[in-house]
Design a protein around this motif. Sequence first.
Motif, PDB file in Angstrom:
ATOM      1  N   GLY A 167       0.782  -1.228   0.000  1.00 57.09           N
ATOM      2  CA  GLY A 167       0.000   0.000   0.000  1.00 57.09           C
ATOM      3  C   GLY A 167       0.814   1.278   0.000  1.00 57.09           C
ATOM      4  N   TYR A 168       2.120   1.183  -0.252  1.00 56.47           N
ATOM      5  CA  TYR A 168       2.975   2.362  -0.269  1.00 56.47           C
ATOM      6  C   TYR A 168       3.044   2.958  -1.679  1.00 56.47           C
ATOM      7  CZ  TYR A 168       4.523   0.443   4.211  1.00 56.47           C
ATOM      8  OH  TYR A 168       4.556  -0.054   5.487  1.00 56.47           O
ATOM      9  N   ARG A 169       3.302   4.269  -1.747  1.00 59.73           N
ATOM     10  CA  ARG A 169       3.403   4.949  -3.034  1.00 59.73           C
ATOM     11  C   ARG A 169       4.791   4.749  -3.644  1.00 59.73           C
ATOM     12  NH1 ARG A 169       0.418  10.871  -2.220  1.00 59.73           N
ATOM     13  NH2 ARG A 169      -1.537  10.049  -1.341  1.00 59.73           N
ATOM     14  N   ILE A 170       4.797   4.351  -4.898  1.00 58.95           N
ATOM     15  CA  ILE A 170       6.047   4.158  -5.624  1.00 58.95           C
ATOM     16  C   ILE A 170       6.147   5.238  -6.699  1.00 58.95           C
ATOM     17  CG2 ILE A 170       7.442   2.583  -6.998  1.00 58.95           C
ATOM     18  CD1 ILE A 170       6.925   1.679  -4.101  1.00 58.95           C
ATOM     19  N   TYR A 181       8.235   9.995  -3.178  1.00 54.40           N
ATOM     20  CA  TYR A 181       7.427   9.872  -1.968  1.00 54.40           C
ATOM     21  C   TYR A 181       8.224   9.143  -0.899  1.00 54.40           C
ATOM     22  CZ  TYR A 181       3.340  11.318  -4.646  1.00 54.40           C
ATOM     23  OH  TYR A 181       2.456  12.036  -5.403  1.00 54.40           O
ATOM     24  N   LEU A 182       8.185   9.664   0.328  1.00 57.31           N
ATOM     25  CA  LEU A 182       8.902   9.046   1.437  1.00 57.31           C
ATOM     26  C   LEU A 182       8.008   8.973   2.673  1.00 57.31           C
ATOM     27  CD1 LEU A 182      12.403  10.811   1.195  1.00 57.31           C
ATOM     28  CD2 LEU A 182      11.778   8.549   0.310  1.00 57.31           C
ATOM     29  N   ARG A 183       8.126   7.861   3.380  1.00 58.31           N
ATOM     30  CA  ARG A 183       7.559   7.716   4.721  1.00 58.31           C
ATOM     31  C   ARG A 183       8.669   7.121   5.584  1.00 58.31           C
ATOM     32  NH1 ARG A 183       2.333   8.707   7.051  1.00 58.31           N
ATOM     33  NH2 ARG A 183       3.429   7.715   8.792  1.00 58.31           N
ATOM     34  N   LYS A 217      12.534   1.383  -2.794  1.00 60.99           N
ATOM     35  CA  LYS A 217      12.512   1.570  -4.248  1.00 60.99           C
ATOM     36  C   LYS A 217      12.641   3.045  -4.617  1.00 60.99           C
ATOM     37  CE  LYS A 217      10.230  -0.103  -8.398  1.00 60.99           C
ATOM     38  NZ  LYS A 217       9.161  -0.984  -8.945  1.00 60.99           N
ATOM     39  N   ASN A 218      11.963   3.902  -3.878  1.00 61.14           N
ATOM     40  CA  ASN A 218      12.013   5.331  -4.191  1.00 61.14           C
ATOM     41  C   ASN A 218      13.405   5.909  -3.939  1.00 61.14           C
ATOM     42  OD1 ASN A 218       9.346   5.261  -4.932  1.00 61.14           O
ATOM     43  ND2 ASN A 218       8.579   6.048  -2.989  1.00 61.14           N
ATOM     44  N   VAL A 277      15.997  18.232  -5.708  1.00 60.23           N
ATOM     45  CA  VAL A 277      15.369  17.021  -5.171  1.00 60.23           C
ATOM     46  C   VAL A 277      14.187  17.408  -4.286  1.00 60.23           C
ATOM     47  CG1 VAL A 277      15.682  15.033  -3.652  1.00 60.23           C
ATOM     48  CG2 VAL A 277      17.473  15.655  -5.295  1.00 60.23           C
ATOM     49  N   GLU A 278      13.034  16.882  -4.634  1.00 65.37           N
ATOM     50  CA  GLU A 278      11.805  17.111  -3.881  1.00 65.37           C
ATOM     51  C   GLU A 278      11.328  15.789  -3.288  1.00 65.37           C
ATOM     52  OE1 GLU A 278       7.138  18.503  -4.705  1.00 65.37           O
ATOM     53  OE2 GLU A 278       8.535  18.242  -6.376  1.00 65.37           O
ATOM     54  N   PHE A 279      10.819  15.832  -2.065  1.00 62.87           N
ATOM     55  CA  PHE A 279      10.115  14.666  -1.551  1.00 62.87           C
ATOM     56  C   PHE A 279       8.802  15.111  -0.919  1.00 62.87           C
ATOM     57  CE2 PHE A 279      12.520  15.972   2.206  1.00 62.87           C
ATOM     58  CZ  PHE A 279      11.615  15.785   3.245  1.00 62.87           C
ATOM     59  N   LEU A 280       7.829  14.220  -0.974  1.00 64.07           N
ATOM     60  CA  LEU A 280       6.526  14.442  -0.367  1.00 64.07           C
ATOM     61  C   LEU A 280       6.220  13.296   0.586  1.00 64.07           C
ATOM     62  CD1 LEU A 280       4.377  15.586  -3.441  1.00 64.07           C
ATOM     63  CD2 LEU A 280       5.499  17.040  -1.737  1.00 64.07           C
ATOM     64  N   THR A 281       5.443  13.581   1.613  1.00 66.62           N
ATOM     65  CA  THR A 281       4.968  12.546   2.510  1.00 66.62           C
ATOM     66  C   THR A 281       3.476  12.318   2.257  1.00 66.62           C
ATOM     67  OG1 THR A 281       4.377  14.032   4.310  1.00 66.62           O
ATOM     68  CG2 THR A 281       6.662  13.303   4.209  1.00 66.62           C
TER      69      THR A 281
END
Length: 304
Positions: free
Chosen positions: A108-111, A136-138, A147-148, A168-172
Motif C-alpha cells: 500500500g505504499y506509493r512508488i 514519496y517518502l515515509r 525503491k524510491n 530534489v523534492e520529496f513528499l509525505t
Amino acid sequence: MAAMTTAERRGYQQICDASGSMMVIACDQRGGMRTLLAATPEEQAKIGNNILGETKADIARYLASHAGCVLVDPICAVPDLVDNDILPRHTALLIGIDASGWEISPEGYRISKIVDGINARRVRELGGTGGKIMVYLRMDHEAANAKNLATLKETIEDFAREDLLLVVEFLTYQVEGESREEYEAKIPMLIREGTRACLELGSKVLKIPYPGSEAACAEVTRIAGDVPWAVLSAGVDHQTFLGQVEAAMKNGASGVIAGRSLWKDCISLDRKVSQDKLSTTAVSRLRDIQALIKRYRHSQSAAA
C-alpha cells in the motif's frame, strides 16, 4: 554534505533572483492541473496535453517572467516554451522528470515514477537549466522507501555524470489505517528524516513541504547545513502560504518553489480568463511572496 560543482552552482545561480534566493514558479503538474480545469473525470479526460501546454505557457508568460525561473514537465511544456520564444531570455528553466501520479506497492505504499525517456542528458537537450525529481517518502516505514530511494540515488548519479543541477523534492503521505491527526503529528519528523535521507544520497538543492513550525524549519536548516532548501506551496491558500514562507525564510530557507497557491484559481479553459487572472491576481500574490523573501534574505545577509 555534497558540494555543488561549478556547473551546478551556475545553474543554481540562474534559478535564483538577484538576492540569491530561489523564486521558482512550479507548473509541472499534469493530473492535478486537469482537476483544476474541469470538474468531472470525464471532462478531465478530454483535456489533452496541448491544452495543458497552453496553460503552462500562459503561467510562464505572466508569472515566471517576473520570478526568474519556471518548473515544467517534459510532456506538455517543452520544447515549445523554448522553440516558440515564450520563455524570456533571462528566465531559467527547470524540467521535472517525475511522472504524474504513482504506483502502489503490495503493502500500500506509493512508488514514484520517472517519465519514460527522460534523463539528465534529455533535460539538457530540451534546454533545461537543471532538472527536478520528486519521490514519496515515509521515513517511519522502512519498506515504503527502498525503491524510491534507489530511484533517487540513480537519478542523482545520472545528473552528476552530466554535471547538471538537480533539485530534489520529496513528499509525505498518509498510510492506510492512519488518521489525519496521527499523520499531521508526525509531519515534522517525516520532513526532518526525509531531508536527512535525501542529503545522505548526495542531494545538493532541496524542495520540501512546509515542516510544520518555525522550530521545525530551523531544524531542517541545521540538518541541511550548506545545502539550500526551498519550501513548496502544496496548494494551500495564499494567506496560509505567506505564513509558511515567512516561517521558513526566518529560519534559514533559501527561497520558494510555488505553484498552485499562486495560480490554482487563476487558470481556466478560457485562455482569456486565465490571462486576465494570471496577470493580476497571480502576479499580486507573487509580489507578496517576493517581498517576504527580500525582507528575510536581507536579514540573513546582515546576520552573516
